[in-house]
Design a protein around this motif. Structure first.
Motif, PDB file in Angstrom:
ATOM      1  N   CYS A   1       3.159   9.019  -8.846  1.00  0.00           N
ATOM      2  CA  CYS A   1       2.395   9.448  -7.500  1.00  0.00           C
ATOM      3  C   CYS A   1       1.252  10.558  -7.769  1.00  0.00           C
ATOM      4  N   GLN A   2       1.036  10.697  -8.807  1.00  0.00           N
ATOM      5  CA  GLN A   2       0.469  11.894  -8.729  1.00  0.00           C
ATOM      6  C   GLN A   2      -1.069  11.165  -8.614  1.00  0.00           C
ATOM      7  N   GLU A   3      -1.105   9.941  -8.244  1.00  0.00           N
ATOM      8  CA  GLU A   3      -3.079   9.164  -7.762  1.00  0.00           C
ATOM      9  C   GLU A   3      -3.385   9.863  -6.094  1.00  0.00           C
ATOM     10  N   ILE A   4      -1.941  10.514  -5.244  1.00  0.00           N
ATOM     11  CA  ILE A   4      -1.949  10.415  -3.887  1.00  0.00           C
ATOM     12  C   ILE A   4      -3.128  11.140  -3.563  1.00  0.00           C
ATOM     13  N   LEU A   5      -3.122  11.621  -4.049  1.00  0.00           N
ATOM     14  CA  LEU A   5      -4.535  13.481  -3.959  1.00  0.00           C
ATOM     15  C   LEU A   5      -5.536  13.176  -4.467  1.00  0.00           C
ATOM     16  N   THR A   6      -6.577  13.317  -4.506  1.00  0.00           N
ATOM     17  CA  THR A   6      -7.811  12.962  -4.517  1.00  0.00           C
ATOM     18  C   THR A   6      -8.569  13.409  -3.971  1.00  0.00           C
ATOM     19  N   ALA A   7     -10.290  13.671  -4.565  1.00  0.00           N
ATOM     20  CA  ALA A   7     -11.060  14.382  -3.757  1.00  0.00           C
ATOM     21  C   ALA A   7     -10.954  14.702  -2.124  1.00  0.00           C
ATOM     22  N   GLN A   8     -10.996  13.111  -1.786  1.00  0.00           N
ATOM     23  CA  GLN A   8     -10.513  13.865  -0.127  1.00  0.00           C
ATOM     24  C   GLN A   8      -9.872  14.235   0.506  1.00  0.00           C
ATOM     25  N   THR A   9      -8.756  14.936  -0.639  1.00  0.00           N
ATOM     26  CA  THR A   9      -7.679  15.127   0.250  1.00  0.00           C
ATOM     27  C   THR A   9      -8.097  17.146  -0.539  1.00  0.00           C
ATOM     28  N   ASP A  10      -8.536  17.262  -1.403  1.00  0.00           N
ATOM     29  CA  ASP A  10      -9.270  19.071  -1.298  1.00  0.00           C
ATOM     30  C   ASP A  10      -9.505  19.276  -0.204  1.00  0.00           C
ATOM     31  N   PRO A  11     -10.161  19.552   0.827  1.00  0.00           N
ATOM     32  CA  PRO A  11     -10.191  19.959   1.902  1.00  0.00           C
ATOM     33  C   PRO A  11      -9.150  20.935   2.812  1.00  0.00           C
ATOM     34  N   PHE A  12      -7.849  20.503   1.998  1.00  0.00           N
ATOM     35  CA  PHE A  12      -6.615  20.940   3.182  1.00  0.00           C
ATOM     36  C   PHE A  12      -6.507  22.324   2.168  1.00  0.00           C
ATOM     37  N   ASP A  13      -5.499  22.586   3.014  1.00  0.00           N
ATOM     38  CA  ASP A  13      -4.510  24.270   2.396  1.00  0.00           C
ATOM     39  C   ASP A  13      -3.033  23.795   2.014  1.00  0.00           C
ATOM     40  N   PHE A  14      -2.627  23.119   2.964  1.00  0.00           N
ATOM     41  CA  PHE A  14      -1.015  22.655   2.564  1.00  0.00           C
ATOM     42  C   PHE A  14      -0.870  21.002   2.831  1.00  0.00           C
ATOM     43  N   ILE A  15       0.080  21.015   2.015  1.00  0.00           N
ATOM     44  CA  ILE A  15       0.727  19.810   1.616  1.00  0.00           C
ATOM     45  C   ILE A  15       1.856  19.618   2.383  1.00  0.00           C
ATOM     46  N   LEU A  16       2.208  18.277   2.927  1.00  0.00           N
ATOM     47  CA  LEU A  16       3.190  18.239   3.524  1.00  0.00           C
ATOM     48  C   LEU A  16       3.824  17.107   3.326  1.00  0.00           C
ATOM     49  N   THR A  17       5.381  16.568   2.257  1.00  0.00           N
ATOM     50  CA  THR A  17       5.603  15.300   2.508  1.00  0.00           C
ATOM     51  C   THR A  17       7.146  15.180   2.617  1.00  0.00           C
ATOM     52  N   PRO A  18       7.807  14.518   2.658  1.00  0.00           N
ATOM     53  CA  PRO A  18       8.731  13.853   2.778  1.00  0.00           C
ATOM     54  C   PRO A  18       9.920  13.982   1.815  1.00  0.00           C
ATOM     55  N   VAL A  19      11.258  13.620   1.870  1.00  0.00           N
ATOM     56  CA  VAL A  19      11.576  13.612  -0.017  1.00  0.00           C
ATOM     57  C   VAL A  19      12.591  13.508   0.257  1.00  0.00           C
ATOM     58  N   GLY A  20      12.899  12.599  -0.570  1.00  0.00           N
ATOM     59  CA  GLY A  20      14.483  11.574  -0.829  1.00  0.00           C
ATOM     60  C   GLY A  20      14.717  12.064  -1.767  1.00  0.00           C
ATOM     61  N   THR A  21      14.801  11.541  -3.114  1.00  0.00           N
ATOM     62  CA  THR A  21      14.617  11.424  -4.235  1.00  0.00           C
ATOM     63  C   THR A  21      13.911  12.571  -5.310  1.00  0.00           C
ATOM     64  N   GLY A  22      13.239  12.632  -4.764  1.00  0.00           N
ATOM     65  CA  GLY A  22      12.327  13.969  -5.453  1.00  0.00           C
ATOM     66  C   GLY A  22      10.679  13.567  -5.794  1.00  0.00           C
ATOM     67  N   GLY A  23      10.620  11.884  -6.649  1.00  0.00           N
ATOM     68  CA  GLY A  23      10.378  11.650  -6.893  1.00  0.00           C
ATOM     69  C   GLY A  23       8.675  11.927  -6.865  1.00  0.00           C
ATOM     70  N   THR A  24       8.703  11.484  -5.236  1.00  0.00           N
ATOM     71  CA  THR A  24       7.031  11.665  -4.851  1.00  0.00           C
ATOM     72  C   THR A  24       6.726  13.119  -4.915  1.00  0.00           C
ATOM     73  N   ILE A  25       7.342  13.704  -4.295  1.00  0.00           N
ATOM     74  CA  ILE A  25       6.635  15.133  -4.509  1.00  0.00           C
ATOM     75  C   ILE A  25       6.237  15.675  -5.353  1.00  0.00           C
ATOM     76  N   SER A  26       7.249  15.531  -6.869  1.00  0.00           N
ATOM     77  CA  SER A  26       7.218  16.084  -8.025  1.00  0.00           C
ATOM     78  C   SER A  26       5.881  15.196  -8.506  1.00  0.00           C
TER      79      SER A  26
END
Ligand SMILES: *Cc1c(COP(=O)(O)O)cnc(C)c1O
Length: 310
Positions: free
Chosen positions: A159-184
């Protein structure tokens, strides 16, 4: 033996899809659900390094756990089918043993070659104990074991590979959470100028300590205001919201995770939760396979169903 290059070859870059709102924010989805069409959503990210590890350790079978509508169960079946692993799903609810054919998630997992082991809710609670695992090994032979929901250190790495250079312009990242792996994983790879908000699909207060074991900063938070009373719970207002959003934007949302996040987004935008003109990026973690199962239940209750055309 699998290589990381082979796994990466299945991925295409995620698309950023903007949508209009009446509020002074710039909103977009990162369509993670489309990265590997054959394996639904964020579960690919979570499985990827586990698949590599399983192969490196010489296992030819994956075993994991989940409920009857689990995205993770189906994704494991999909990944196994794609890469030549046998798959075993330990399913919560022994009443399903002779009715799983009526469940679209399990039906699809079965078609992809997954073998099922149905267990009572009590046995399911003790599934992580050595005796329970040993019993499964006696029955099925050696397997690479993936926890329920798929969260472990290798899942976080993916999940550390989801954010890349193309997501840099954003200020806030919103994600759903179940067991917490993705947000981690997202938080671990978060650039300094960004902040991340996790929308819990169930009361997730217990998750914070685990997330802290992976994430060495405080630019993340969990919101539990939009669970609608629990995991998979819905109501008529919510179904109307999901259908209106889909009809207006063409972006399909699943009712368990991405739908609740987006429901929360609109509520929070109306309350000016972020500085005006903030750029908000929502992670579309997939889960669209769950719409069919939800609609089956809604139809039985003679209630309006979710719009979705594949
Ligand atoms: C599993 C899942 C999540 C939750 O991911 P975690 O890593 O368990 O927090 C979010 N969205 C969808 C669609 C999922 O299937």
């Amino acid at each position: 033996m699998l290589t990381i290059d082979q796994l990466h070859a299945f991925e295409k870059p995620a698309r950023i899809q903007y949508f209009d709102t009446p509020y002074p924010y710039s909103c977009a989805f990162l369509r993670e659900d489309e990265v590997v069409p054959a394996v639904s959503g964020n579960k690919w990210r979570k499985l990827k390094y586990n698949l590599l590890e399983a192969s490196n350790l010489g296992f030819d079978t994956l075993l994991t756990y989940g409920g009857a509508f689990s995205n993770h169960i189906l994704a494991t079946a999909e990944a196994g089918h794609l890469l030549g692993f046998k798959t075993i799903g330990v399913i919560r609810g022994d009443e399903l043993w002779n009715q799983w054919q009526h469940n679209p998630t399990l039906q699809r997992a079965h078609d992809l070659g997954m073998q099922f082991e149905f267990v009572t809710r009590t046995d399911y609670r003790f599934k992580d104990e050595a005796a329970a695992i040993k019993k499964l090994e006696q029955r099925f032979g050696a397997f690479y074991r993936i926890p329920e929901g798929g969260t472990n250190a290798l899942a976080v790495q993916g999940c550390q590979e989801i954010l890349t250079a193309q997501t840099d312009p954003f200020d806030f990242i919103l994600t759903p959470v179940g067991t917490g792996g993705t947000i981690s994983g997202l938080a671990k790879s978060l650039p300094m100028h960004q902040e991340i908000i996790g929308f819990c699909a169930l009361d997730g207060a217990y998750l914070a300590p685990e997330i802290r074991t992976f994430v060495p900063h405080n630019r993340w938070s969990l919101n539990t205001d939009f669970t609608l009373g629990g995991y998979g719970k819905i109501n008529a207002d919510y179904i109307r919201f999901l259908n209106a959003f889909y009809d207006q934007t063409g972006i399909p949302l699943d009712p368990v995770y991405t739908g609740k996040m987006t429901f929360g987004l609109f509520d929070l935008m109306a309350k000016n939760a972020w500085p005006a003109n903030s750029r908000l990026l929502l992670i579309h973690t997939g889960g669209l396979q769950g719409i069919q199962g939800m609609n089956q239940q809604l139809l039985q209750k003679k209630k309006p169903i979710l719009h979705y055309e594949k």
